[in-house]
Structures are given as structure tokens and as C-alpha cells.
Write a protein that holds these residues in place. Structure first.
Motif, PDB file in Angstrom:
ATOM      1  N   VAL A   1      -4.382  -7.507  -4.467  1.00 42.35           N
ATOM      2  CA  VAL A   1      -5.205  -7.711  -3.274  1.00 42.35           C
ATOM      3  C   VAL A   1      -5.823  -9.098  -3.302  1.00 42.35           C
ATOM      4  O   VAL A   1      -5.824  -9.820  -2.292  1.00 42.35           O
ATOM      5  N   VAL A   2      -6.342  -9.489  -4.473  1.00 38.08           N
ATOM      6  CA  VAL A   2      -6.984 -10.797  -4.572  1.00 38.08           C
ATOM      7  C   VAL A   2      -5.965 -11.903  -4.327  1.00 38.08           C
ATOM      8  O   VAL A   2      -6.232 -12.866  -3.597  1.00 38.08           O
ATOM      9  N   LEU A   3      -4.772 -11.748  -4.926  1.00 32.08           N
ATOM     10  CA  LEU A   3      -3.728 -12.754  -4.726  1.00 32.08           C
ATOM     11  C   LEU A   3      -3.374 -12.858  -3.245  1.00 32.08           C
ATOM     12  O   LEU A   3      -3.223 -13.968  -2.714  1.00 32.08           O
ATOM     13  N   ALA A   4      -3.279 -11.706  -2.588  1.00 34.03           N
ATOM     14  CA  ALA A   4      -2.987 -11.723  -1.154  1.00 34.03           C
ATOM     15  C   ALA A   4      -4.093 -12.453  -0.403  1.00 34.03           C
ATOM     16  O   ALA A   4      -3.825 -13.245   0.511  1.00 34.03           O
ATOM     17  N   GLY A   5      -5.353 -12.217  -0.809  1.00 30.15           N
ATOM     18  CA  GLY A   5      -6.474 -12.880  -0.148  1.00 30.15           C
ATOM     19  C   GLY A   5      -6.424 -14.384  -0.335  1.00 30.15           C
ATOM     20  O   GLY A   5      -6.608 -15.156   0.613  1.00 30.15           O
ATOM     21  N   VAL A   6      -6.159 -14.831  -1.566  1.00 29.50           N
ATOM     22  CA  VAL A   6      -6.140 -16.280  -1.828  1.00 29.50           C
ATOM     23  C   VAL A   6      -5.020 -16.933  -1.047  1.00 29.50           C
ATOM     24  O   VAL A   6      -5.202 -17.987  -0.421  1.00 29.50           O
ATOM     25  N   ILE A   7      -3.834 -16.316  -1.060  1.00 29.81           N
ATOM     26  CA  ILE A   7      -2.702 -16.907  -0.340  1.00 29.81           C
ATOM     27  C   ILE A   7      -3.008 -16.980   1.148  1.00 29.81           C
ATOM     28  O   ILE A   7      -2.730 -17.987   1.809  1.00 29.81           O
ATOM     29  N   THR A   8      -3.608 -15.910   1.685  1.00 30.38           N
ATOM     30  CA  THR A   8      -3.937 -15.916   3.109  1.00 30.38           C
ATOM     31  C   THR A   8      -4.904 -17.046   3.434  1.00 30.38           C
ATOM     32  O   THR A   8      -4.747 -17.748   4.428  1.00 30.38           O
ATOM     33  N   ALA A   9      -5.906 -17.216   2.557  1.00 30.47           N
ATOM     34  CA  ALA A   9      -6.915 -18.234   2.844  1.00 30.47           C
ATOM     35  C   ALA A   9      -6.355 -19.637   2.681  1.00 30.47           C
ATOM     36  O   ALA A   9      -6.654 -20.527   3.464  1.00 30.47           O
ATOM     37  N   VAL A  10      -5.520 -19.853   1.657  1.00 28.64           N
ATOM     38  CA  VAL A  10      -5.101 -21.219   1.350  1.00 28.64           C
ATOM     39  C   VAL A  10      -3.839 -21.612   2.108  1.00 28.64           C
ATOM     40  O   VAL A  10      -3.692 -22.755   2.508  1.00 28.64           O
ATOM     41  N   PHE A  11      -2.927 -20.666   2.318  1.00 30.43           N
ATOM     42  CA  PHE A  11      -1.623 -21.037   2.874  1.00 30.43           C
ATOM     43  C   PHE A  11      -1.329 -20.462   4.264  1.00 30.43           C
ATOM     44  O   PHE A  11      -0.482 -20.969   4.964  1.00 30.43           O
ATOM     45  N   LEU A  12      -1.949 -19.363   4.621  1.00 31.50           N
ATOM     46  CA  LEU A  12      -1.550 -18.708   5.871  1.00 31.50           C
ATOM     47  C   LEU A  12      -2.576 -18.859   6.990  1.00 31.50           C
ATOM     48  O   LEU A  12      -2.562 -18.124   7.962  1.00 31.50           O
ATOM     49  N   GLY A  13      -3.511 -19.766   6.831  1.00 33.40           N
ATOM     50  CA  GLY A  13      -4.431 -20.009   7.934  1.00 33.40           C
ATOM     51  C   GLY A  13      -5.632 -19.092   7.968  1.00 33.40           C
ATOM     52  O   GLY A  13      -6.358 -19.081   8.963  1.00 33.40           O
ATOM     53  N   GLY A  14      -5.863 -18.347   6.912  1.00 32.88           N
ATOM     54  CA  GLY A  14      -7.084 -17.550   6.815  1.00 32.88           C
ATOM     55  C   GLY A  14      -7.355 -16.707   8.035  1.00 32.88           C
ATOM     56  O   GLY A  14      -6.492 -15.976   8.504  1.00 32.88           O
ATOM     57  N   TRP A  15      -8.580 -16.844   8.558  1.00 29.26           N
ATOM     58  CA  TRP A  15      -8.964 -15.962   9.673  1.00 29.26           C
ATOM     59  C   TRP A  15      -8.467 -16.454  11.021  1.00 29.26           C
ATOM     60  O   TRP A  15      -8.754 -15.844  12.040  1.00 29.26           O
ATOM     61  N   HIS A  16      -7.716 -17.579  11.071  1.00 34.02           N
ATOM     62  CA  HIS A  16      -7.189 -18.025  12.364  1.00 34.02           C
ATOM     63  C   HIS A  16      -6.140 -17.044  12.859  1.00 34.02           C
ATOM     64  O   HIS A  16      -5.148 -16.801  12.175  1.00 34.02           O
ATOM     65  N   PRO A  17      -6.339 -16.459  14.039  1.00 35.66           N
ATOM     66  CA  PRO A  17      -5.317 -15.525  14.517  1.00 35.66           C
ATOM     67  C   PRO A  17      -4.079 -16.240  15.058  1.00 35.66           C
ATOM     68  O   PRO A  17      -3.234 -15.598  15.649  1.00 35.66           O
ATOM     69  N   ILE A  18      -3.940 -17.562  14.860  1.00 42.27           N
ATOM     70  CA  ILE A  18      -2.762 -18.374  15.214  1.00 42.27           C
ATOM     71  C   ILE A  18      -2.253 -18.099  16.634  1.00 42.27           C
ATOM     72  O   ILE A  18      -2.325 -18.959  17.504  1.00 42.27           O
ATOM     73  N   LEU A  19      -1.748 -16.871  16.881  1.00 40.21           N
ATOM     74  CA  LEU A  19      -1.237 -16.567  18.220  1.00 40.21           C
ATOM     75  C   LEU A  19      -2.409 -16.372  19.189  1.00 40.21           C
ATOM     76  O   LEU A  19      -3.385 -15.711  18.854  1.00 40.21           O
TER      77      LEU A  19
END
Lengths: 239, 460
Positions: free
Chosen positions: B325-343
Motif C-alpha cells: 500500500v505504501v509503495l502504491a502511495g509513493v508511486i502515485t504521489a511521485v510518478f502518477l500525478g498524486g491527487w490530480h484527477p488528470i481527466l
């Protein structure tokens, strides 16, 4: 189909790991999504189950206690002694089955009907189901079609070994069978009442030449019904 | 087809539920922060707004909502998900025999059964163990993971008076913003590296204190593997530090929302694709799960936890899932744009109140986390395990040089073009190259099933 793989060191692309891993993720994801979004075909016959195409999951699981795969028509189940229409066994205690049995699990004691000077019957007919190797030779050897393995059942489990010794009282069951060539029908028998004899003669039929006819007489199991079901399925699929 | 629409409905309901859950988290943080402020004001006798009190109150609420709800619930659900998802991958049904009112509920009731089993199992303690270290090891394995999640910015910061019911609380800028993040530290990623390197103590001590040769072997393998991969783990994130010029995760997330090539936002995945792959692989090795599950191996050594039973084993087991879970959180924050809903981000920002936009963002963060957890479980079921020398070779000969090159390329590109456009083009080029390599057929396909193939078969 096994085939030989060339034994060579990984090339550059393989030693980078990532492209191959991404391909693998793609393959797995295809299965995952298909199984997530589409339901199993409920047909318990796994071989006939629709799967793999769009709209069907790839699932092959059989939910065993609730779903059971039908046995093949040739399935050799628990023995039964085939009764005549009057409830007596068709067996004439000829010892053919006991002789051919490779496991020697059949024990027969012959006796004569008190009022019939010709026919014999088994006073004792015992099968040790623990010794039985389910080869079906007894069924093949029987000249009177008096022993069959068409019950479609497994030998039921028991806590004592003695419960696995099946005697003629437990073995004699299932639907009665009469053939036109049966000697007791052709010549009559003092042990069969005349009106019963007429009824038995009326229901007698020619000896089957098609193997599936025999299996179709199995209680709770019918090749004809299965074939009809398969035909219906095929027709439904064509529509 | 019924299942198809049902699944769409479940997914839509899950997304909506995540947004509502995040809204609840914001409410809890805002109200507890404001309540904490009122309490300290009443105790000290000086009514007014205290920056620190609001921040601490919100942090306490976030500890409860993020650490206990998001981290714990999702890591325990992952134990069920592992069974269920692996079943879907392998064309099976998976755990479904516990039924609640006739429905298996996707296997979720197994959670309760597992917990009950772990808690009621007999505790067997070996006589030769080193008591203190033996008892300490499961805690040491679990605590760092818990602490790691504290810096994950699940939701963006919003003003206190933008939270429903607190409109008159404090003027904007008067107090700290309310964010779904337990701790906003300047150290950010350094804190992450520091705490992540503590994880090895739990496994090493568990192996060492058990007084068991096999457990010791597992512990030693765990130490060497985790210490090796810490190097590439650290170096892989240096590129993102350079690209976003910050160590703070929440600032990285904000930076990822700015467009870099036309409307395309500067996602970490776009600027640092190599860094992403290296970080993912290294962090995967840190979680000690297949294909990097050398510390445990049922066929050779049982594992560093061989002498643990009951809930102590359960804690070591759960720690691995919490690491996911933590790894998923870090990757989301650092590489996948965190809380930005992009679309539809611009549309959402215009048409929603700040509170609901933040809630949607936090829901998007958790949804991205779920996808990353799914990806990790998928890889776990995709690959066989590495041999030990292959693990070391992968780290020192492939990941580490690639990470070093990545650092220099990132630095050079930003030196030439501080706007980051050059870096983005390099990232796109890398992604295209990887896609081409992936699509290209490597090994020759299996020979067609015919007579020739039959002759090649052994024994023919």
C-alpha cells in the motif's frame, strides 16, 4: 505438445527484463478482465462449456458439491444384480463372473428353485467391493445380462470394512429387464405365476445390439437425454 | 452480461464511495483541527486562532483516517484480494465458501475468518530464542511501514473555512491548510529513505533472534537484498528531485499538475519513465514479495518468520501487504500525478467547490493507489522468483547504472532547458522505445504442432 527450446543466452531485449514483463502483464490482464467482467457458463459439463470468447469468462472451475460433471455413458459404477419382472434375480448362478474376476471378489452359492427343476438361482451372491478392481469383466462375462455396473454410483463409504461386502439383498436393485430369448419366458416356469409370465413376456424386448441402449436404462442417467440436451444446446447456440 | 453491468456498477460505486470517503476525511480533519484549537484556547485561556493547534488536530484526525482506515483496511483487504485476483488471473473462482446471506461478497468475509484464526492460534515459542529481539521483530517490521505512510499526500490542502460547517472559522491564510497528509515535513523524500532503510531490521532481527539456522539464512538474505536495493531506490528518485526541484511530496504533486508540453501535465511518468521503472523494481524488492521473495522460500529455507506463530506471524505477513500500500502511495504521489484527477481536471476545478474538488482529488489518489496495488499483485503472480545471484546482478549491474545514467541525463536536460520541455521529449522518446521493444517479437514462436514437433519431443 512438448517441443525443444533452443538453449541460448538471453538477447539484449530479454536481459532488459522490462519489455518481456510488460508483455506478460498484458497477457495476465486479458485473463483478469475477462474473468472479472464476464460470468461463468453454468453448464456443469466442462468440455461443453462456452469459454474464452468475448462475453464469456475463461473459468473452468466446477463448484463440486453443487455442480457435478455427468459421467460418461461407459462409466463403471457400483454393481447391481439385474432383477426380473417378478423381483427374482436374472442370475442363474453359472459362476462365469466369479471365474473371470481377476480380483476374485465374487462369491456365489448356487441353489435350485423348489418348484422349478431347470432354473438355478444364487442363494448367496457376495461382492467384496474393497477387492473389486472395477474392471467390468463380470459384466462382459455374464451370459444372462444379470450383473451390470450401470448404477452410475460410487461405492458408498463406510466406517467398517464389513459394510463393503455387498450381498444379493443389497445388490438386487434397479429397473427389471426382460429379453425375448430368456429361457424362463420361452418355456414358462412353475415359480412364475401365469399372469406374471404374460406380463413379463409382454414387456420383453429383443436383445440390444447397440451398446448405448443398455446405458440408457441406467436409473437417473440417459444417453438419449444427454444427446437431446446437446442437440438443444447446439440449436440454441445457432440461434 | 448481467455480471458485466454489475461490475461496471460496482466500479462506479467504488469510485463514488472513495470520493465520499475522502470528503468525510476532510470533514474529520477540519473539525478535529478546529476543535483542537478551541480546546487549547480554552485550556490556555487565550481564545483565538493557533496555527499549531489546527495543524496538530488535523494531523491526529489524519492518523486515524489515513493510517488506520486507508492503510490498515486496504492492506488487510489485500490479503483477500491476493486470493481473489490471483484466481481471476488463473481462471479460477477463488475464496467463496463463506457466505453472508447467501452471497460470497467477493470473498471479503474471509478477512474476519483470517483475523480470527491468527488471533486464536496457539503461540509456540522456541526455547533458544533471544526474547527481547524476538518479540521486537514483528513490531520493527510493521512500524516503519506505518510511519512511511505519514508523508503520503493523499489530498491537497484547502483552507479551513472552505470546509462545510466551518465557514466562519478562520480567514484564509490565518491557519495552516487542511490536507489529507499526516505530516508535511521539509525532509520529504529523505524521510522516506531513512524510514525505508529501517525496514530491514524487522526481518533481520526476526531471522537472527529465532535461534534457527533456516530463519537466520532468510534474515541474511533479506538484509543483503534490501540493503542492495536501497541504493538504486534512492538514486531512482534523485531524478524526480532534480526535475521538480523539491523534496516535499506535496509540492511534487502540485508541480505535476502544471502543463509542460501543450496541455500535457508534467507527470513523473512522463519526465522520468526510467526512474519509474527502476523505483518500481527496487521498491518491489524492498517489499520482499515474488519475484524478489528470496527471504522466504518454502522449498529451501522456510523464511525468516519460521519460528513465529499466531498473530506475530500475522503481523510480519501483514507488514508485506502494508508495504504494498505504501509503495502504491509513493508511486502515485511521485510518478502518477498524486491527487490530480488528470481527466476533466479544468472542468472539475471550475464547477466544484474547493472542498468537493479536493475530495474528488483524494478519491482519484486512492483509485490510482488501488490500480498500483493491483499491478503489484499482478506482477507477483506473473513472474517466477529470481535466483539470488540474479537478484544481485539485476540490482548492481542493471538498475544501479541505469539510475546513475538517469540522474545525469535528467540533470543535463534541465541544465539545457530549465522549462522541462526537453526532459519531457526525452521521456516520450524513452516510452516509445520501450513500447517498440515490447511489441517486437523476441523469441521464435513455438513450432507448429505437427509431425516435426512430435519428432522433437523427448522419447519419441
Amino acid at each position: 505438445m512438448p517441443y525443444q527450446l533452443e538453449n541460448r543466452p538471453p538477447d539484449l531485449r530479454e536481459s532488459m527484463y522490462f519489455p518481456e514483463i510488460i508483455r506478460g502483464i498484458g497477457t495476465i490482464t486479458k485473463h483478469f478482465l475477462k474473468n472479472l467482467f464476464f460470468s461463468r457458463d453454468a453448464n456443469p459439463d466442462i468440455l461443453a462449456r462456452k469459454r474464452g470468447g468475448f462475453g464469456h469468462s475463461d473459468n473452468v472451475t466446477l463448484q463440486y458439491p453443487e455442480e457435478r460433471a455427468p459421467y460418461a455413458p461407459a462409466y463403471r459404477g457400483l454393481h447391481r444384480l439385474v432383477p426380473r419382472e417378478d423381483g427374482k434375480p436374472r442370475c442363474v448362478a453359472c459362476y462365469m463372473c466369479a471365474t473371470i474376476c481377476p480380483a476374485q471378489c465374487i462369491y456365489i452359492e448356487a441353489a435350485e428353485y423348489p418348484d422349478d427343476p431347470v432354473e438355478k438361482y444364487p442363494a448367496k451372491f457376495v461382492i467384496d467391493e474393497l477387492r473389486c478392481i472395477v474392471c467390468g469383466f463380470c459384466v462382459e462375462a455374464c451370459p444372462k445380462d444379470a450383473i451390470r455396473m450401470d448404477s452410475g454410483e460410487h461405492t458408498p463409504p463406510s466406517y467398517e470394512r464389513s459394510a463393503q461386502i455387498w450381498d444379493e439383498k443389497r445388490l438386487l436393485r434397479g429397473p427389471p429387464v426382460s429379453y425375448q430369448y430368456d429361457p424362463w419366458l420361452r418355456r414358462g416356469s412353475p415359480s412364475i405365476p401365469p399372469d406374471k409370465l404374460e406380463e413379463m413376456r409382454a414387456r420383453a424386448k429383443p436383445f440390444p445390439t447397440v451398446a448405448t441402449d443398455e446405458a440408457s436404462q441406467t436409473p437417473g442417467f440417459s444417453v438419449r437425454a444427454l444427446a437431446a440436451e446437446a442437440k438443444d444446446r447446439a440449436q440454441a447456440a445457432r440461434k | 452480461m448481467n455480471r458485466f453491468f454489475g461490475m461496471l456498477l460496482v466500479i462506479a460505486a467504488t469510485l463514488a464511495g472513495l470520493v465520499l470517503l475522502s470528503a468525510g476525511f476532510y470533514l474529520a480533519a477540519g473539525w478535529l483541527g478546529w476543535g483542537f484549537n478551541a480546546l487549547t484556547g480554552w485550556i490556555s485561556g487565550s481564545p483565538g486562532v493557533s496555527r499549531a493547534a489546527v495543524y496538530y488536530g488535523a494531523s491526529v484526525a489524519n492518523v486515524v483516517t489515513l493510517l488506520l482506515v486507508v492503510l490498515m483496511i486496504s492492506s488487510s483487504l489485500l490479503t483477500v484480494a491476493e486470493r481473489k485476483w490471483s484466481a481471476l488471473i488463473q481462471n479460477r473462482i477463488g475464496a467463496n465458501r463463506i457466505k453472508v446471506f447467501g452471497s460470497a461478497l467477493g470473498g471479503i468475509p474471509f478477512l474476519a475468518a483470517d483475523a480470527l484464526k491468527m488471533l486464536t492460534k496457539e503461540r509456540i515459542e522456541t526455547t533458544g530464542r533471544t526474547r527481547v529481539l524476538y518479540e521486537l521483530a514483528p513490531m520493527l517490521a510493521f512500524a516503519p511501514v506505518f510511519a512511511l505512510f505519514a508523508i503520503i499526500p493523499v489530498g491537497q490542502g484547502i483552507e479551513l473555512n472552505q470546509i462545510p460547517g466551518l465557514a466562519g472559522a478562520a480567514a484564509a491564510g490565518a491557519v495552516e491548510q487542511i490536507a489529507l497528509q499526516v505530516s508535511r515535513t521539509d525532509t520529504g523524500l529523505l524521510y522516506l529513505f531513512a524510514i525505508a532503510s529501517l525496514q530491514v531490521y524487522g526481518t533481520a532481527l526476526a531471522g537472527w533472534a529465532s535461534n534457527n539456522k533456516l530463519a537466520l539464512l532468510g534474515g541474511v538474505r533479506a538484509s543483503s537484498q534490501m540493503i542492495s536495493y536501497e541504493v538504486s531506490l534512492g538514486l531512482s528518485l534523485v531524478g524526480t528531485m532534480i526535475a521538480y526541484r523539491t523534496l516535499r511530496l506535496e509540492e511534487m504533486v502540485v508541480a505535476q499538475g502544471t502543463p509542460v508540453l501543450g496541455p500535457v501535465p508534467a507527470l513523473g511518468l512522463l519526465l522520468q519513465p526510467i526512474g519509474f521503472l527502476i523505483f518500481f523494481a527496487s521498491a518491489f524488492a524492498e517489499t520482499k514479495r515474488a519475484p524478489f521473495d528470496l527471504p522466504e522460500g518454502e522449498s529451501e529455507i522456510v523464511g525468516y518468520f519460521v519460528e513465529y506463530s499466531g498473530m506475530k506471524f500475522g503481523l510480519l505477513f501483514l507488514a508485506e501487504f502494508a508495504e504494498i500500500v505504501v509503495l502504491a502511495g509513493v508511486i502515485t504521489a511521485v510518478f502518477l500525478g498524486g491527487w490530480h484527477p488528470i481527466l476533466f481536471e479544468g472542468w472539475l476545478r471550475q464547477n466544484l467547490t474547493p472542498f468537493w474538488f479536493a475530495a474528488v482529488g483524494a478519491g482519484a489518489f486512492i483509485a490510482k493507489m488501488i490500480v498500483m496495488m493491483w499491478l503489484q499483485l499482478t506482477i507477483r503472480w506473473l513472474l517466477p522468483r529470481f535466483r539470488f545471484d540474479q537478484i544481485q546482478k539485476l540490482c548492481w549491474k542493471l538498475l544501479l547504472p541505469a539510475a546513475l545514467v538517469n540522474v545525469f541525463v535528467t540533470g543535463g536536460a534541465l541544465l539545457l532547458d530549465p522549462s522541462g520541455q526537453l526532459l519531457a521529449w526525452i521521456g516520450i522518446l524513452t516510452i516509445v522505445v520501450i513500447a517498440v521493444l515490447t511489441a517486437a517479437v523476441g523469441r521464435a514462436p513455438a513450432p507448429a504442432a505437427g509431425h516435426g514437433a512430435a519428432h522433437a519431443a523427448a522419447g519419441h
